[in-house]
Write an enzyme that holds these catalytic residues in place. Structure first.
Site, mmCIF file in Angstrom:
data_model
loop_
_atom_site.group_PDB
_atom_site.id
_atom_site.type_symbol
_atom_site.label_atom_id
_atom_site.label_comp_id
_atom_site.label_asym_id
_atom_site.label_seq_id
_atom_site.Cartn_x
_atom_site.Cartn_y
_atom_site.Cartn_z
ATOM 1 N N CYS A 101 0.862 -1.119 0.074
ATOM 2 C CA CYS A 101 0.096 0.049 0.143
ATOM 3 C C CYS A 101 0.821 1.241 0.036
ATOM 4 C CB CYS A 101 -0.720 -0.107 1.288
ATOM 5 S SG CYS A 101 -1.960 1.188 1.217
ATOM 6 N N CYS A 102 1.908 1.280 0.749
ATOM 7 C CA CYS A 102 2.844 2.184 0.873
ATOM 8 C C CYS A 102 3.550 2.515 -0.370
ATOM 9 C CB CYS A 102 3.804 2.260 1.938
ATOM 10 S SG CYS A 102 3.270 2.623 3.567
ATOM 11 N N CYS A 183 -1.120 8.362 7.483
ATOM 12 C CA CYS A 183 -2.407 7.802 7.027
ATOM 13 C C CYS A 183 -3.300 7.413 8.039
ATOM 14 C CB CYS A 183 -2.249 6.738 5.858
ATOM 15 S SG CYS A 183 -1.627 7.159 4.320
ATOM 16 N N CYS A 186 -3.425 3.770 9.698
ATOM 17 C CA CYS A 186 -1.945 3.244 10.177
ATOM 18 C C CYS A 186 -1.512 4.203 11.122
ATOM 19 C CB CYS A 186 -1.310 3.153 9.078
ATOM 20 S SG CYS A 186 -1.781 1.874 7.843
ATOM 21 N N CYS A 209 7.996 3.973 5.343
ATOM 22 C CA CYS A 209 6.944 3.753 4.262
ATOM 23 C C CYS A 209 7.469 3.079 2.923
ATOM 24 C CB CYS A 209 6.236 4.797 4.096
ATOM 25 S SG CYS A 209 7.120 6.087 3.385
#
Length: 218
Positions: A101-102, A183, A186, A209
């Site tokens: 995702c990062c 985010c 998280c 990240c």
């Protein structure tokens, strides 16, 4: 580095014909570098990586700082829409594969910026993590670019002394116990016994990240 040294270094890059950009998460501690840049050259583009998962307070704070500091803030984001950011079971990636995702939302878009610019002005500090402590003020990055880390030897005490001296605003979530803000899914409030970066990806054995691990030339 002291402010005069930062100014001299940026001017030397420009004298060499190099193109510059910076990125920011627009947290309270990020404002020091932004404020310094605004006084040296407020035309340098400051990219905000819009992951689509930021706290609404962060987005509003970004807009406020851009106006107050007179910055050239530019939003950039992943080319992959959020509805495609799911695993084979249909779960959003931040729940099952936060590293990927990062990568999709932060590392890949920044990698594209490195293809366009020569120097990435980056606000990492050595006191934030062991990974960042091992960095140099100037490092090679992919695509024949340079990472410039002017805040590397600054610590939290010096950061907040500058904030007080210049009466800089604070991210609205500071007052609610957030210190390291990324985010929304998280990020959690900081407990008294936790280090700054431990409030990010809590319980996932993850403190970076990818911007400061993948986008460094090995």
């Amino acid at each position: 580095m002291e402010i005069a040294e930062i100014k001299q270094k940026l001017e030397s890059y420009k004298a060499e014909g190099k193109t510059l950009f910076s990125t920011s998460s627009f947290q309270t501690h990020s404002l020091v570098m932004l404020h310094i840049l605004s006084r040296i050259d407020n035309t340098i583009p400051i990219y905000f990586l819009n992951t689509g998962y930021h706290f609404p307070e962060t987005v509003a704070f970004k807009d406020r700082i851009a106006e107050e500091f007179g910055l050239n803030v530019v939003e950039t984001k992943s080319t992959m829409p959020r509805y495609m950011q799911k695993d084979h079971a249909g779960r959003l990636l931040f729940t099952s594969d936060p590293d990927h995702c990062c990568y999709i939302n932060k590392t890949a878009p920044t990698g594209e910026l490195l293809k366009t610019y020569d120097v990435w002005i980056n606000g990492v500090r050595g006191d934030q993590s062991a990974t960042r402590r091992a960095m140099d003020v100037e490092q090679e990055a992919p695509h024949n670019t340079i990472r410039f880390h002017p805040m590397l030897d600054w610590n939290m005490k010096k950061i907040f002394a500058y904030i007080r001296e210049h009466n800089l605003p604070r991210h609205p979530l500071d007052a609610k116990g957030y210190l390291s803000i990324g985010c929304e899914p998280c990020t959690r409030r900081l407990d008294p016994e936790m280090q700054e970066r431990e409030a990010r990806w809590f319980g996932l054995n993850k403190v970076e990240c990818g911007l400061h691990t993948d986008l460094v030339k090995k």
